[in-house]
Design a protein around this motif. Sequence first.
Motif, short mmCIF file in Angstrom:
data_model
loop_
_atom_site.label_atom_id
_atom_site.label_comp_id
_atom_site.label_asym_id
_atom_site.label_seq_id
_atom_site.Cartn_x
_atom_site.Cartn_y
_atom_site.Cartn_z
N ALA A 181 -31.16 11.45 -61.80
CA ALA A 181 -29.70 11.47 -61.69
C ALA A 181 -29.21 10.04 -61.91
O ALA A 181 -30.01 9.09 -61.79
CB ALA A 181 -29.32 11.96 -60.29
N PRO A 182 -27.93 9.83 -62.21
CA PRO A 182 -27.47 8.45 -62.43
C PRO A 182 -27.78 7.50 -61.26
O PRO A 182 -27.98 6.31 -61.45
CB PRO A 182 -25.97 8.62 -62.64
CG PRO A 182 -25.85 9.99 -63.23
CD PRO A 182 -26.89 10.82 -62.56
N CYS A 183 -27.87 8.03 -60.03
CA CYS A 183 -28.16 7.16 -58.88
C CYS A 183 -29.65 6.86 -58.76
O CYS A 183 -30.04 5.99 -57.98
CB CYS A 183 -27.67 7.81 -57.60
SG CYS A 183 -28.51 9.35 -57.21
N GLY A 184 -30.52 7.58 -59.46
CA GLY A 184 -31.96 7.32 -59.39
C GLY A 184 -32.76 8.61 -59.42
O GLY A 184 -32.23 9.69 -59.72
N LEU A 185 -34.04 8.46 -59.06
CA LEU A 185 -34.96 9.59 -59.16
C LEU A 185 -34.91 10.46 -57.90
O LEU A 185 -35.03 9.95 -56.79
CB LEU A 185 -36.38 9.04 -59.35
CG LEU A 185 -37.39 9.99 -59.95
CD1 LEU A 185 -36.99 10.45 -61.34
CD2 LEU A 185 -38.76 9.32 -60.00
N VAL A 186 -34.76 11.76 -58.12
CA VAL A 186 -34.65 12.71 -57.01
C VAL A 186 -35.79 13.72 -57.15
O VAL A 186 -36.02 14.25 -58.24
CB VAL A 186 -33.28 13.44 -57.09
CG1 VAL A 186 -33.15 14.48 -56.00
CG2 VAL A 186 -32.13 12.44 -57.03
N GLN A 187 -36.51 13.96 -56.04
CA GLN A 187 -37.63 14.92 -56.08
C GLN A 187 -37.12 16.26 -55.60
O GLN A 187 -36.60 16.35 -54.49
CB GLN A 187 -38.74 14.51 -55.12
CG GLN A 187 -39.04 13.04 -55.08
CD GLN A 187 -40.23 12.70 -55.97
OE1 GLN A 187 -40.82 13.61 -56.55
NE2 GLN A 187 -40.56 11.44 -56.07
N VAL A 188 -37.30 17.28 -56.42
CA VAL A 188 -36.78 18.60 -56.07
C VAL A 188 -37.94 19.56 -55.86
O VAL A 188 -38.87 19.60 -56.66
CB VAL A 188 -35.85 19.15 -57.18
CG1 VAL A 188 -35.05 20.34 -56.66
CG2 VAL A 188 -34.93 18.09 -57.73
N SER A 189 -37.87 20.33 -54.77
CA SER A 189 -38.94 21.27 -54.46
C SER A 189 -38.33 22.68 -54.53
O SER A 189 -37.38 22.99 -53.81
CB SER A 189 -39.45 20.91 -53.07
OG SER A 189 -40.23 21.91 -52.59
N ILE A 190 -38.89 23.49 -55.42
CA ILE A 190 -38.26 24.79 -55.72
C ILE A 190 -39.21 25.93 -55.38
O ILE A 190 -40.30 26.04 -55.97
CB ILE A 190 -37.89 24.88 -57.22
CG1 ILE A 190 -37.06 23.67 -57.63
CG2 ILE A 190 -37.14 26.18 -57.53
CD1 ILE A 190 -37.74 22.73 -58.55
N PRO A 191 -38.82 26.82 -54.46
CA PRO A 191 -39.64 28.00 -54.18
C PRO A 191 -39.85 28.78 -55.48
O PRO A 191 -38.89 29.02 -56.22
CB PRO A 191 -38.79 28.81 -53.21
CG PRO A 191 -37.78 27.87 -52.69
CD PRO A 191 -37.59 26.80 -53.68
N THR A 192 -41.10 29.15 -55.73
CA THR A 192 -41.43 29.74 -57.04
C THR A 192 -42.31 30.96 -56.85
O THR A 192 -43.24 30.95 -56.04
CB THR A 192 -42.18 28.69 -57.89
OG1 THR A 192 -41.38 27.51 -57.92
CG2 THR A 192 -42.43 29.16 -59.31
N LEU A 193 -42.02 32.00 -57.64
CA LEU A 193 -42.87 33.19 -57.63
C LEU A 193 -43.93 33.02 -58.70
O LEU A 193 -43.60 32.64 -59.83
CB LEU A 193 -42.02 34.43 -57.90
CG LEU A 193 -40.95 34.70 -56.84
CD1 LEU A 193 -39.95 35.75 -57.31
CD2 LEU A 193 -41.60 35.14 -55.53
N PRO A 194 -45.18 33.28 -58.36
CA PRO A 194 -46.24 33.09 -59.36
C PRO A 194 -46.07 34.05 -60.54
O PRO A 194 -45.39 35.07 -60.42
CB PRO A 194 -47.52 33.41 -58.59
CG PRO A 194 -47.11 33.98 -57.29
CD PRO A 194 -45.66 33.79 -57.09
#
Length: 397
Positions: free
Chosen positions: A140-153
């Motif tokens: 993002a323009p403010c810097g690096l953001v780590q996103v954790s996304i629930p995922t179905l296999p």
Amino acid sequence: MDVFAQLSSGDAVLKIVDMHTCGEPTRIVIQGFPSLSGVSLLQKRASAKAHHDDIRQRLMLEPRGHHDMYGAILVSETEEKEADIGVLFCHNEGFSTMCGHATIALGRFLIDTHDLNIFPNRDRVVFDPSSRTSLLKLHAPCGLVQVSIPTLPPSQNFPLRSDPSRPVSFESVPSFVAVRDLVVTLPINRQWPQLISSQRDTVRIDIAYGGAFYALVTAQELGFSSGLCSPSTIAQFDHATRLLKMHVQETSECSAFVVHPTEPDLGFLYSVIVVDQKGPTSELGLCFFADQELDRSPTGSGVCARVALAIAKHERDLFENHEYHSVVSHKAGAGSFVGTAIERTTLQGTGRHFGRQWDAVKVRVSGNAFYTSCSTMVLERGDSLSASGFTLSLPEN
Ligand SMILES: O=C(O)[C@H]1NCC[C@@H]1O
């Protein structure tokens, strides 16, 4: 009738996916936004502002959008080599620097898209089968953001896809308090609304950063004790926050605090949030941002700023969850955000701020987002009214 067949090749086309997070829209542009000049993401943001503001207005404003619309423009390559993808955020006034609700929506979309034209680094996203989550690094323009996304296999019928039943969470850039308990003397020449309680001419505010700068003021400071979310109080808060924002921007005693340790482009006041306690572990916030958009979501970047403030005031410890509600979730039970400080850190000033140090915290925010539509927007030749959109402002009572 096939409308698409009738469009001439010169008509401008933008492909979009619309989502909402606790009611706050994110209009994700997946095709048709021109490529941006500049090396860094902040330079690309400046280039979007300087050369393609008409497209932002077309996307955000009427007749395709509305005063409170929000958008995300994907940027496939940025200077941040660790990032899987970059993003620019936009709203009714321009381009912002961080957006939590859009990050939550984007997390799901970027897992669900398998189109490498939209997300060229899709294969870099790491799926952890044991926790059934995917990890994405968003620049993002403010810097690096780590996103954790629930995922179905993956299954026979579907490739990997996001799981809407569990919340997305993100860890943002370090958040910090710029100033606490700043007493602002109200300018009497500006007709402060009557809600400023009896004969007071000052208001106490805090200013904190969570990827963008927020001025935080309690409802009580503005003379309110209850009934924050009725239509008439919202109108009064709109008026009061507009004046307060203008005052902070224009008064050097206040604006002196709105400085980012390393990046001058991040040093502006984005919003004023009126905050109120809801319960022992929950709060309400009415966030007025950009040109007085009222956030339907609990404002992810504002939550980061508010968690940093709670830690600085010793009201909370690391790893204590707190629930944040908005004008919508407060009423309709549309879901809240949970904000948690997860790490203490410091920021070292550079340039003009060399030698200064800011205490900061990393904050994790979680919430749910859902799809609302996928569409193609067109601009026909000769349609000058909708080329850059318009806003119909109704006079205040
Ligand atoms: O969630 C957020 O951080 C945002 N929502 C609209 C205003 C902020 O950018």
